[in-house]
Write a protein that holds these residues in place. Sequence first.
Motif, PDB file in Angstrom:
ATOM      1  N   MET A   1      81.154  74.885  -5.409  1.00  0.00           N
ATOM      2  CA  MET A   1      79.899  75.291  -6.008  1.00  0.00           C
ATOM      3  C   MET A   1      79.465  74.180  -6.971  1.00  0.00           C
ATOM      4  SD  MET A   1      78.974  78.598  -8.356  1.00  0.00           S
ATOM      5  CE  MET A   1      79.070  79.828  -7.099  1.00  0.00           C
ATOM      6  N   ARG A   2      78.171  73.930  -7.015  1.00  0.00           N
ATOM      7  CA  ARG A   2      77.693  72.888  -7.920  1.00  0.00           C
ATOM      8  C   ARG A   2      77.106  73.520  -9.186  1.00  0.00           C
ATOM      9  NH1 ARG A   2      72.134  70.626  -5.141  1.00  0.00           N
ATOM     10  NH2 ARG A   2      70.874  72.301  -5.940  1.00  0.00           N
ATOM     11  N   ASP A   3      77.114  72.750 -10.243  1.00  0.00           N
ATOM     12  CA  ASP A   3      76.551  73.206 -11.513  1.00  0.00           C
ATOM     13  C   ASP A   3      75.100  72.754 -11.616  1.00  0.00           C
ATOM     14  OD1 ASP A   3      78.941  74.339 -12.405  1.00  0.00           O
ATOM     15  OD2 ASP A   3      79.624  72.451 -13.282  1.00  0.00           O
ATOM     16  N   ILE A   4      74.277  73.637 -12.131  1.00  0.00           N
ATOM     17  CA  ILE A   4      72.869  73.316 -12.360  1.00  0.00           C
ATOM     18  C   ILE A   4      72.595  73.527 -13.842  1.00  0.00           C
ATOM     19  CG2 ILE A   4      70.489  73.903 -11.813  1.00  0.00           C
ATOM     20  CD1 ILE A   4      71.477  74.942  -9.113  1.00  0.00           C
ATOM     21  N   ASP A   5      71.979  72.540 -14.435  1.00  0.00           N
ATOM     22  CA  ASP A   5      71.670  72.580 -15.861  1.00  0.00           C
ATOM     23  C   ASP A   5      70.658  73.701 -16.144  1.00  0.00           C
ATOM     24  OD1 ASP A   5      71.290  71.950 -18.548  1.00  0.00           O
ATOM     25  OD2 ASP A   5      69.880  70.343 -18.109  1.00  0.00           O
ATOM     26  N   ALA A   6      71.030  74.607 -17.040  1.00  0.00           N
ATOM     27  CA  ALA A   6      70.149  75.725 -17.389  1.00  0.00           C
ATOM     28  C   ALA A   6      68.842  75.234 -17.989  1.00  0.00           C
ATOM     29  CB  ALA A   6      70.852  76.666 -18.364  1.00  0.00           C
ATOM     30  N   GLY A   7      68.881  74.128 -18.717  1.00  0.00           N
ATOM     31  CA  GLY A   7      67.666  73.561 -19.298  1.00  0.00           C
ATOM     32  C   GLY A   7      66.685  73.110 -18.225  1.00  0.00           C
ATOM     33  N   LEU A   8      67.210  72.562 -17.143  1.00  0.00           N
ATOM     34  CA  LEU A   8      66.365  72.132 -16.028  1.00  0.00           C
ATOM     35  C   LEU A   8      65.691  73.330 -15.373  1.00  0.00           C
ATOM     36  CD1 LEU A   8      65.347  69.915 -14.095  1.00  0.00           C
ATOM     37  CD2 LEU A   8      67.445  70.253 -12.779  1.00  0.00           C
ATOM     38  N   ILE A   9      66.441  74.388 -15.166  1.00  0.00           N
ATOM     39  CA  ILE A   9      65.874  75.608 -14.579  1.00  0.00           C
ATOM     40  C   ILE A   9      64.798  76.173 -15.500  1.00  0.00           C
ATOM     41  CG2 ILE A   9      66.360  78.002 -13.939  1.00  0.00           C
ATOM     42  CD1 ILE A   9      69.135  77.016 -13.020  1.00  0.00           C
ATOM     43  N   THR A  10      65.096  76.216 -16.786  1.00  0.00           N
ATOM     44  CA  THR A  10      64.130  76.730 -17.759  1.00  0.00           C
ATOM     45  C   THR A  10      62.840  75.931 -17.716  1.00  0.00           C
ATOM     46  OG1 THR A  10      65.916  77.483 -19.195  1.00  0.00           O
ATOM     47  CG2 THR A  10      63.751  77.197 -20.212  1.00  0.00           C
ATOM     48  N   GLU A  11      62.932  74.611 -17.672  1.00  0.00           N
ATOM     49  CA  GLU A  11      61.748  73.753 -17.651  1.00  0.00           C
ATOM     50  C   GLU A  11      60.945  73.949 -16.366  1.00  0.00           C
ATOM     51  OE1 GLU A  11      58.852  71.515 -18.995  1.00  0.00           O
ATOM     52  OE2 GLU A  11      60.577  72.086 -20.196  1.00  0.00           O
ATOM     53  N   LYS A  12      61.611  74.078 -15.238  1.00  0.00           N
ATOM     54  CA  LYS A  12      60.916  74.270 -13.954  1.00  0.00           C
ATOM     55  C   LYS A  12      60.210  75.624 -13.916  1.00  0.00           C
ATOM     56  CE  LYS A  12      62.043  70.390 -12.018  1.00  0.00           C
ATOM     57  NZ  LYS A  12      61.071  69.362 -11.685  1.00  0.00           N
ATOM     58  N   VAL A  13      60.867  76.653 -14.408  1.00  0.00           N
ATOM     59  CA  VAL A  13      60.250  77.991 -14.450  1.00  0.00           C
ATOM     60  C   VAL A  13      59.053  77.976 -15.398  1.00  0.00           C
ATOM     61  CG1 VAL A  13      60.593  80.402 -15.135  1.00  0.00           C
ATOM     62  CG2 VAL A  13      62.325  79.234 -13.763  1.00  0.00           C
ATOM     63  N   LYS A  14      59.203  77.322 -16.539  1.00  0.00           N
ATOM     64  CA  LYS A  14      58.105  77.208 -17.496  1.00  0.00           C
ATOM     65  C   LYS A  14      56.907  76.513 -16.856  1.00  0.00           C
ATOM     66  CE  LYS A  14      56.879  74.889 -21.801  1.00  0.00           C
ATOM     67  NZ  LYS A  14      57.346  73.988 -22.863  1.00  0.00           N
ATOM     68  N   SER A  15      57.146  75.408 -16.182  1.00  0.00           N
ATOM     69  CA  SER A  15      56.059  74.666 -15.527  1.00  0.00           C
ATOM     70  C   SER A  15      55.374  75.510 -14.457  1.00  0.00           C
ATOM     71  CB  SER A  15      56.594  73.382 -14.902  1.00  0.00           C
ATOM     72  OG  SER A  15      57.046  72.499 -15.892  1.00  0.00           O
ATOM     73  N   ALA A  16      56.172  76.225 -13.675  1.00  0.00           N
ATOM     74  CA  ALA A  16      55.601  77.065 -12.617  1.00  0.00           C
ATOM     75  C   ALA A  16      54.745  78.187 -13.208  1.00  0.00           C
ATOM     76  CB  ALA A  16      56.717  77.644 -11.751  1.00  0.00           C
ATOM     77  N   CYS A  17      55.198  78.785 -14.293  1.00  0.00           N
ATOM     78  CA  CYS A  17      54.438  79.862 -14.932  1.00  0.00           C
ATOM     79  C   CYS A  17      53.127  79.342 -15.521  1.00  0.00           C
ATOM     80  CB  CYS A  17      55.266  80.524 -16.030  1.00  0.00           C
ATOM     81  SG  CYS A  17      56.639  81.501 -15.410  1.00  0.00           S
ATOM     82  N   ILE A  18      53.174  78.186 -16.161  1.00  0.00           N
ATOM     83  CA  ILE A  18      51.960  77.602 -16.726  1.00  0.00           C
ATOM     84  C   ILE A  18      50.964  77.281 -15.624  1.00  0.00           C
ATOM     85  CG2 ILE A  18      51.051  75.538 -17.882  1.00  0.00           C
ATOM     86  CD1 ILE A  18      53.620  75.611 -19.628  1.00  0.00           C
ATOM     87  N   GLU A  19      51.442  76.697 -14.536  1.00  0.00           N
ATOM     88  CA  GLU A  19      50.537  76.373 -13.426  1.00  0.00           C
ATOM     89  C   GLU A  19      49.943  77.637 -12.810  1.00  0.00           C
ATOM     90  OE1 GLU A  19      50.383  74.029  -9.165  1.00  0.00           O
ATOM     91  OE2 GLU A  19      52.022  73.622 -10.537  1.00  0.00           O
ATOM     92  N   ALA A  20      50.761  78.659 -12.643  1.00  0.00           N
ATOM     93  CA  ALA A  20      50.273  79.907 -12.047  1.00  0.00           C
ATOM     94  C   ALA A  20      49.201  80.562 -12.913  1.00  0.00           C
ATOM     95  CB  ALA A  20      51.437  80.879 -11.833  1.00  0.00           C
ATOM     96  N   CYS A  21      49.299  80.394 -14.215  1.00  0.00           N
ATOM     97  CA  CYS A  21      48.328  80.999 -15.131  1.00  0.00           C
ATOM     98  C   CYS A  21      47.061  80.153 -15.295  1.00  0.00           C
ATOM     99  CB  CYS A  21      48.955  81.203 -16.504  1.00  0.00           C
ATOM    100  SG  CYS A  21      50.190  82.497 -16.549  1.00  0.00           S
TER     101      CYS A  21
END
Length: 64
Positions: A1-21
């Motif tokens: 299993m690979r590790d994914i940086d939680a900060g990276l996920i947070t930033e991507k979700v934030k960007s997606a939410c801003i774009e959607a709005c």
Amino acid sequence: MRDIDAGLITEKVKSACIEACNVLPDDVLESLRNALEVEESPVGRDVIEQIIANAEIAKSEETP
């Protein structure tokens, strides 16, 4: 299993939410512009024009 940086996920979700709005899809804007061309009611035309203007402001200023 690979590790994914939680900060990276947070930033991507934030960007997606801003774009959607803030950004209407191109097909939606095109449909609004097409509706504006055929709308006969002055009130209806005003409403569509306001929606288009608001969409452009939201996109340029990143404000929903």
